[in-house]
Write an enzyme that holds these catalytic residues in place. Structure first.
Site, PDB file in Angstrom:
ATOM      1  N   ILE A   9       0.590  -1.513   0.179  1.00 14.86           N
ATOM      2  CA  ILE A   9      -0.273   0.258   0.077  1.00 14.86           C
ATOM      3  C   ILE A   9       1.072   0.980  -0.230  1.00 14.86           C
ATOM      4  CG2 ILE A   9      -0.490   0.227   2.838  1.00 14.86           C
ATOM      5  CD1 ILE A   9      -3.450   0.532   2.299  1.00 14.86           C
ATOM      6  N   ASN A  22      -2.917   0.681  15.777  1.00 17.66           N
ATOM      7  CA  ASN A  22      -3.315   0.285  16.772  1.00 17.66           C
ATOM      8  C   ASN A  22      -3.926   1.598  17.829  1.00 17.66           C
ATOM      9  OD1 ASN A  22      -0.690   1.163  18.432  1.00 17.66           O
ATOM     10  ND2 ASN A  22      -0.071   0.255  17.392  1.00 17.66           N
ATOM     11  N   VAL A  31       0.932  -3.477   8.754  1.00 18.40           N
ATOM     12  CA  VAL A  31       1.087  -2.565   7.417  1.00 18.40           C
ATOM     13  C   VAL A  31       1.498  -0.735   7.960  1.00 18.40           C
ATOM     14  CG1 VAL A  31      -1.489  -1.946   8.160  1.00 18.40           C
ATOM     15  CG2 VAL A  31      -0.744  -1.779   5.584  1.00 18.40           C
ATOM     16  N   ASP A  32       1.000  -0.987   9.239  1.00 22.04           N
ATOM     17  CA  ASP A  32       1.411   0.039  10.000  1.00 22.04           C
ATOM     18  C   ASP A  32       2.935   0.253  10.291  1.00 22.04           C
ATOM     19  OD1 ASP A  32       1.211   2.181  12.413  1.00 22.04           O
ATOM     20  OD2 ASP A  32       1.020   0.692  13.424  1.00 22.04           O
ATOM     21  N   SER A 115      -7.725  -5.459  10.148  1.00 23.53           N
ATOM     22  CA  SER A 115      -8.143  -6.003  11.487  1.00 23.53           C
ATOM     23  C   SER A 115      -7.749  -7.624  11.516  1.00 23.53           C
ATOM     24  CB  SER A 115      -9.556  -6.362  11.720  1.00 23.53           C
ATOM     25  OG  SER A 115      -9.317  -4.870  13.035  1.00 23.53           O
ATOM     26  N   THR A 116      -6.899  -8.263  10.002  1.00 21.99           N
ATOM     27  CA  THR A 116      -7.080  -9.808   9.442  1.00 21.99           C
ATOM     28  C   THR A 116      -5.585  -9.407  10.017  1.00 21.99           C
ATOM     29  OG1 THR A 116      -6.127  -8.786   7.102  1.00 21.99           O
ATOM     30  CG2 THR A 116      -8.716  -8.929   7.875  1.00 21.99           C
ATOM     31  N   GLY A 117      -4.977  -8.903  10.020  1.00 14.40           N
ATOM     32  CA  GLY A 117      -3.602  -9.512  10.687  1.00 14.40           C
ATOM     33  C   GLY A 117      -3.314  -9.922  11.531  1.00 14.40           C
ATOM     34  N   TYR A 119      -4.454  -8.709  14.099  1.00 15.34           N
ATOM     35  CA  TYR A 119      -5.822  -9.168  14.978  1.00 15.34           C
ATOM     36  C   TYR A 119      -6.769 -10.165  14.252  1.00 15.34           C
ATOM     37  CZ  TYR A 119      -4.985  -4.173  17.278  1.00 15.34           C
ATOM     38  OH  TYR A 119      -4.009  -3.230  17.759  1.00 15.34           O
TER      39      TYR A 119
HETATM   40  N1  AR6 Z   1       0.385  -3.481   1.977  1.00 15.77           N
HETATM   41  C1  AR6 Z   1      -0.719  -3.797   1.879  1.00 15.77           C
HETATM   42  N2  AR6 Z   1      -1.293  -4.802   3.365  1.00 15.77           N
HETATM   43  C2  AR6 Z   1      -0.303  -5.205   3.804  1.00 15.77           C
HETATM   44  C3  AR6 Z   1       1.062  -4.910   4.047  1.00 15.77           C
HETATM   45  C4  AR6 Z   1       1.433  -3.704   3.111  1.00 15.77           C
HETATM   46  N3  AR6 Z   1       2.513  -2.791   3.240  1.00 15.77           N
HETATM   47  N4  AR6 Z   1       1.756  -5.254   5.367  1.00 15.77           N
HETATM   48  C5  AR6 Z   1       1.031  -5.878   5.698  1.00 15.77           C
HETATM   49  N5  AR6 Z   1       0.245  -5.959   5.071  1.00 15.77           N
HETATM   50  P1  AR6 Z   1      -2.219  -5.735   9.913  1.00 15.77           P
HETATM   51  P2  AR6 Z   1      -3.894  -5.652  11.660  1.00 15.77           P
HETATM   52  C6  AR6 Z   1      -1.643  -6.469   5.303  1.00 15.77           C
HETATM   53  O1  AR6 Z   1      -0.520  -7.139  10.963  1.00 15.77           O
HETATM   54  O2  AR6 Z   1      -4.533  -7.219  11.653  1.00 15.77           O
HETATM   55  C7  AR6 Z   1       0.007  -3.669  13.630  1.00 15.77           C
HETATM   56  O3  AR6 Z   1       1.377  -4.214  14.230  1.00 15.77           O
HETATM   57  C8  AR6 Z   1      -1.504  -7.525   6.046  1.00 15.77           C
HETATM   58  O4  AR6 Z   1      -1.211  -8.764   5.181  1.00 15.77           O
HETATM   59  O5  AR6 Z   1      -1.210  -4.528   9.544  1.00 15.77           O
HETATM   60  O6  AR6 Z   1      -5.339  -4.563  11.514  1.00 15.77           O
HETATM   61  C9  AR6 Z   1      -0.512  -2.631  14.042  1.00 15.77           C
HETATM   62  O7  AR6 Z   1       0.161  -1.657  14.937  1.00 15.77           O
HETATM   63  C10 AR6 Z   1      -2.833  -8.017   6.165  1.00 15.77           C
HETATM   64  O8  AR6 Z   1      -3.264  -8.893   5.826  1.00 15.77           O
HETATM   65  O9  AR6 Z   1      -3.239  -4.929  10.489  1.00 15.77           O
HETATM   66  C11 AR6 Z   1      -1.443  -2.799  15.533  1.00 15.77           C
HETATM   67  O10 AR6 Z   1      -1.187  -2.944  16.467  1.00 15.77           O
HETATM   68  C12 AR6 Z   1      -3.420  -6.610   6.784  1.00 15.77           C
HETATM   69  O11 AR6 Z   1      -2.598  -5.480   6.104  1.00 15.77           O
HETATM   70  C13 AR6 Z   1      -1.951  -4.417  14.417  1.00 15.77           C
HETATM   71  O12 AR6 Z   1      -0.352  -4.530  13.492  1.00 15.77           O
HETATM   72  C14 AR6 Z   1      -4.042  -5.754   7.820  1.00 15.77           C
HETATM   73  O13 AR6 Z   1      -2.086  -7.136   8.396  1.00 15.77           O
HETATM   74  C15 AR6 Z   1      -2.832  -4.268  13.825  1.00 15.77           C
HETATM   75  O14 AR6 Z   1      -3.621  -5.279  13.245  1.00 15.77           O
END
Ligand code: AR6
Length: 165
Positions: A9, A22, A31-32, A115-117, A119
């Protein structure tokens, strides 16, 4: 128009990208972490000035070194089985992100799968929520991009979009 892409992204040259943050807004993994690395330290400073964000709400900052003009930070629910208000909170994430986008004149926006990673929200259920809210805002924006990080997620989005089209 709702479009699905498989991409990092941080590479997308849209007006706004959404961050799955978060409640501290101070960065993390997934992604964060990628967004904070690509945007540079100015983003962390801007987030620090905001002072956090409750689950389900959203906040906006500039994109700094990103190609995107804005980053909309939203905090998805941690999956706890589905009976703890997770669907309503995830709906709120998408709605509040869209409302902030519209208030700032954004017409092209990209969402990760919130939320699908880390969380743990199941991908099919989360995609149903995401696409449902996207459909209700579709007419007010030029382009809504579902930015998937895996090919499996991309397929789930494509199926859900074609089933609701
Ligand atoms: N571009 C697009 N999508 C991505 C990228 C990227 N560069 N990297 C990961 N994803 P997550 P959450 C996808 O865990 O579940 C963080 O530590 C990933 O494969 O990033 O909302 C925050 O600080 C998945 O499909 O976010 C919070 O503590 C999606 O992004 C916590 O994780 C979301 O996964 C939030 O957890």
């Amino acid at each position: 128009m709702i479009k699905v892409v498989r991409a990092d992204i941080t590479s997308l040259a849209v007006e706004a990208i959404v961050n799955a943050a978060n409640e501290t807004l101070l960065g993390g993994g997934g992604v964060d972490g990628a967004i904070h690395r690509a945007a540079g330290p100015e983003l962390r400073q801007a987030c620090q000035n905001i002072g956090g964000c409750p689950t389900g709400e959203a906040r906006i900052t500039p994109g700094f070194r990103l190609p995107a003009t804005w980053v909309i930070h939203t905090v998805g629910p941690v999956w706890q089985g589905g009976d703890e208000g997770e669907p309503e909170l995830l709906v709120a994430c998408y709605k509040n992100s869209f409302d902030l986008a519209l208030q700032n004149g954004v017409s092209t926006i990209a969402f990760p799968s919130i939320s699908t990673g880390a969380y743990g929200y199941p991908i099919e259920a989360a995609t149903g929520v995401a696409v449902g809210v996207m459909r209700s805002y579709e007419d007010r924006l030029k382009e809504i991009i579902c930015c998937c990080f895996s090919d499996d997620d991309r397929k789930v989005y494509e199926l859900t979009i074609s089933a609701t089209g």
